[in-house]
Write an enzyme that holds these catalytic residues in place. Structure first.
Site, PDB file in Angstrom:
ATOM      1  NE  ARG A  58      19.407-155.583  15.197  1.00  0.00           N
ATOM      2  CZ  ARG A  58      18.588-155.144  16.316  1.00  0.00           C
ATOM      3  NH1 ARG A  58      17.278-154.820  16.148  1.00  0.00           N
ATOM      4  NH2 ARG A  58      19.183-154.462  17.134  1.00  0.00           N
ATOM      5  CD  GLU A  95      20.069-145.037  27.540  1.00  0.00           C
ATOM      6  OE1 GLU A  95      20.008-145.955  26.636  1.00  0.00           O
ATOM      7  OE2 GLU A  95      19.836-143.962  27.716  1.00  0.00           O
TER       8      GLU A  95
END
Ligand code: AMP
Length: 173
Positions: A58, A95
């Protein structure tokens, strides 16, 4: 312009517990999209950007038109294995697990003034990896611009060595 109205929040995407910030309504509104590009081009011009580095995928949506506006090169930083020519790779922590980002070795000349762009700043790990790639080429990161900054994830602290700008600050949850 009230840009927040063009960000759609989708809970539990792509996995449970994530509040996904969907920018497609903003991309679909020419005035909103233009106002983001205008803000980013103001930041990048102020920073003296000589190139725009967009982070897959993006970051490309903002980075490429921004480079066109500024009249400077656009450089993609891509997920591992997508760039065809000689490249440098940096590994960074997610994560859960890790990921890698690539840049072409000839993407920026030493001393180039690179402005890094992405849609969302969360923990800052992705932008930090992109900055490392720019610096491995001997170029300089003169700033970073994001549409959305998710607060409470430590991104800005992690990027404390860089001039970070964002248009919208949203709560993480
Ligand atoms: P981070 O490395 O944690 O700063 O994550 C930033 C990258 O992950 C960016 O390329 C974003 O596009 C994407 N990202 C992280 N969190 C979100 C979210 N809540 N919604 C949409 N994209 C996200």
């Amino acid at each position: 312009m009230e840009l927040q109205a063009f960000i759609r929040t989708i809970p539990d995407f792509p996995k449970p517990g994530i509040l996904f910030r969907d920018i497609t309504p903003l991309l679909a509104n020419p005035e909103a999209f233009r106002s983001v590009l205008e803000a980013m081009s103001g930041w990048a011009t102020e920073a003296g950007a000589g190139a725009v580095v967009g982070i897959e995928s993006r970051g490309f949506l903002f980075g490429a038109p921004l480079a066109d506006r500024l009249g400077v090169p656009f450089v993609p930083v891509r997920k591992e294995g997508k760039l065809p020519a000689a490249r440098l790779t940096v590994e960074y922590a997610l994560e859960y697990g890790e990921a890698r980002l690539d840049i072409h070795r000839d993407a920026l000349p030493a001393g180039a003034r690179a402005y890094i762009v992405d849609d969302v700043l969360a923990t800052g790990g992705t932008a930090l990896a992109a900055a490392k790639l720019v610096e491995l080429l001997g170029a300089e990161v003169v700033g970073m611009g994001f549409l959305i900054e998710l607060e409470g994830l430590g991104g800005r602290e992690r990027l404390a060595d860089y001039a970070v700008r964002s248009l919208l600050r949203l709560e993480e949850s």
